[in-house]
Design an enzyme around this catalytic site. Structure first.
Site, PDB file in Angstrom:
ATOM      1  N   ASP A   4     -59.159  -1.875  19.579  1.00 18.52           N
ATOM      2  CA  ASP A   4     -59.306  -0.787  20.550  1.00 18.52           C
ATOM      3  C   ASP A   4     -60.591  -0.011  20.354  1.00 18.52           C
ATOM      4  O   ASP A   4     -61.238  -0.087  19.312  1.00 18.52           O
ATOM      5  CB  ASP A   4     -58.139   0.190  20.405  1.00 18.52           C
ATOM      6  CG  ASP A   4     -56.872  -0.377  20.999  1.00 18.52           C
ATOM      7  OD1 ASP A   4     -56.969  -1.290  21.833  1.00 18.52           O
ATOM      8  OD2 ASP A   4     -55.784   0.098  20.620  1.00 18.52           O
ATOM      9  N   TYR A  22     -54.728  -5.156   8.462  1.00 18.26           N
ATOM     10  CA  TYR A  22     -55.389  -3.912   8.889  1.00 18.26           C
ATOM     11  C   TYR A  22     -55.324  -2.903   7.762  1.00 18.26           C
ATOM     12  O   TYR A  22     -54.330  -2.847   7.019  1.00 18.26           O
ATOM     13  CB  TYR A  22     -54.671  -3.308  10.098  1.00 18.26           C
ATOM     14  CG  TYR A  22     -54.966  -3.958  11.418  1.00 18.26           C
ATOM     15  CD1 TYR A  22     -56.053  -3.548  12.190  1.00 18.26           C
ATOM     16  CD2 TYR A  22     -54.148  -4.976  11.911  1.00 18.26           C
ATOM     17  CE1 TYR A  22     -56.316  -4.129  13.417  1.00 18.26           C
ATOM     18  CE2 TYR A  22     -54.403  -5.571  13.143  1.00 18.26           C
ATOM     19  CZ  TYR A  22     -55.495  -5.140  13.886  1.00 18.26           C
ATOM     20  OH  TYR A  22     -55.756  -5.716  15.108  1.00 18.26           O
TER      21      TYR A  22
END
Lengths: 248, 248
Positions: free
Chosen positions: A53, A111
């Protein structure tokens, strides 16, 4: 035709995300620009392992692309690295078989979400780490993270408008790592993550770490499949995609 | 009148250095602006332990200033921290005796110079770490750093136009620390550093670390007191003032 797999990193601050879109600068677009230049002006399509994003960073995003002929991998890496903008780096390039696909080949991802926990922010990490000085219950946060591990329906942790149907995913790792007395990393590995899932999990863990919610809230959110029960989406700038691992 | 000592940090990227000057945004100016606001509009003069150059960062710069009356230190710290621009942070404030002076009280300083040694740069450290992928002789660099320790005339390592007369300084620490497989820190402590001394020492060590010069070059530069023998000034963005320690 020769297919190349590349590992790239980028500072997400000034990107509207990885994937090309009508408005805003994207990583994919910047790399395609350079590749076209290296390919005598003929466009080259770049495929990523997935989107990141707007504002999210990457230390080990994987992409693939095709060029009409064989190239020396290190020369290609160097050219792509040095001709890319400063906020994109190319760590590694290798030739792969024609059926390799960065997105469709089975893979897992890791992540990391960085937190600066000191009273005052750190000016040298503020672009890449979320300043959150209110963490009083790190052990509770660690226990709550452990409840995320396993195969679950993560509907409660995805964005309300997510379009994918199957929201069952496997999380193999959800660790709270104290990097120093001033920095924590929340590290998540799994076979895929839903839209905004990591940042919503982080937002929930921060509520628990600051004593606002109990550890069991995580299990309630998973069971209820209700986004309204989860914490707010944590800011993008703390998040980095650090690794994409393919099954060989 | 009450005197306060503060420990501050800043991202030097967008500053023309610490000290107020006619052209360019400075740390001192930004802090004085906030202090005047906290002091009903009456100007407050800020004194630093020393200047840092344009682009150089600080994790532990020390300043002092006077306010007309006693304040709660933590409330003052919070106000100054939150009202300062994002690239300045205020870590700690304490009341000190009226004769404390951040610059004139005897102190030692520690600087760190960060190097990213991987083939490709790291987008998340590129503003605060110098990308130098050509280091093949780290051990030689470590040996050369050790030659800097002690009391020496550092004329050969200061900028040609430096106006200070006495160029003898004591370096108590000059370490090469491997933080990870991709990052090195060159750490220097001493009782004072001349203008551009640290960056000139780093530029020299990098010549040695990349195999261009021998270890003994450091001793030659010290002995000859000749700036022309030293390496180029290393870029500002790798350097941070990390600590100022006062004798009590």
């Amino acid at each position: 035709m020769t297919r190349f797999k590349a590992i790239i990193s980028y500072d997400g601050t000034d990107f509207a995300g990885f994937q090309i879109q009508d408005n805003g600068r994207t990583v994919q677009e910047e790399i395609e620009k350079v590749l076209a230049r290296l390919n005598s002006g003929t466009p080259v399509k770049v495929h990523g392992s997935g989107r990141t994003d707007s504002g999210v960073h990457a230390l080990g995003q994987v992409i693939h692309f095709d060029l009409p002929s064989l190239r020396d991998s290190e020369k290609l890496r160097f050219a792509l690295d040095t001709q890319s903008p400063d906020d994109i780096n190319v760590l590694q390039i290798e030739q792969v078989s024609d059926d390799f696909h960065s997105r469709f080949n089975k893979h897992s991802k890791t992540y990391e979400y960085r937190l600066t926990t000191t009273r005052a922010a750190n000016p040298l990490t503020r672009r890449y780490s979320y300043h959150f000085p209110k963490l009083t219950k790190v052990d509770a946060m660690r226990d709550a993270a452990a409840l995320l591990v396993g195969e679950h329906d993560f509907t409660g942790f995805t964005a309300a408008g997510a379009t994918v149907e199957d929201k069952v995913r496997v999380i193999t790792q959800a660790d709270v790592v104290a990097v120093s007395s001033s920095e924590l990393i929340l590290r998540f590995s799994g076979n895929g993550f839903l839209y905004k899932q990591v940042r919503n999990m982080v937002g929930t863990l921060l509520k628990i770490g600051s004593g606002k919610w109990e550890v069991g809230r995580v299990s309630e959110i998973i069971a209820a499949q209700n986004r309204d029960l989860a914490g707010p989406t944590a800011p993008a700038h703390g998040l980095s995609l650090v690794e994409v691992r393919y099954e060989s």
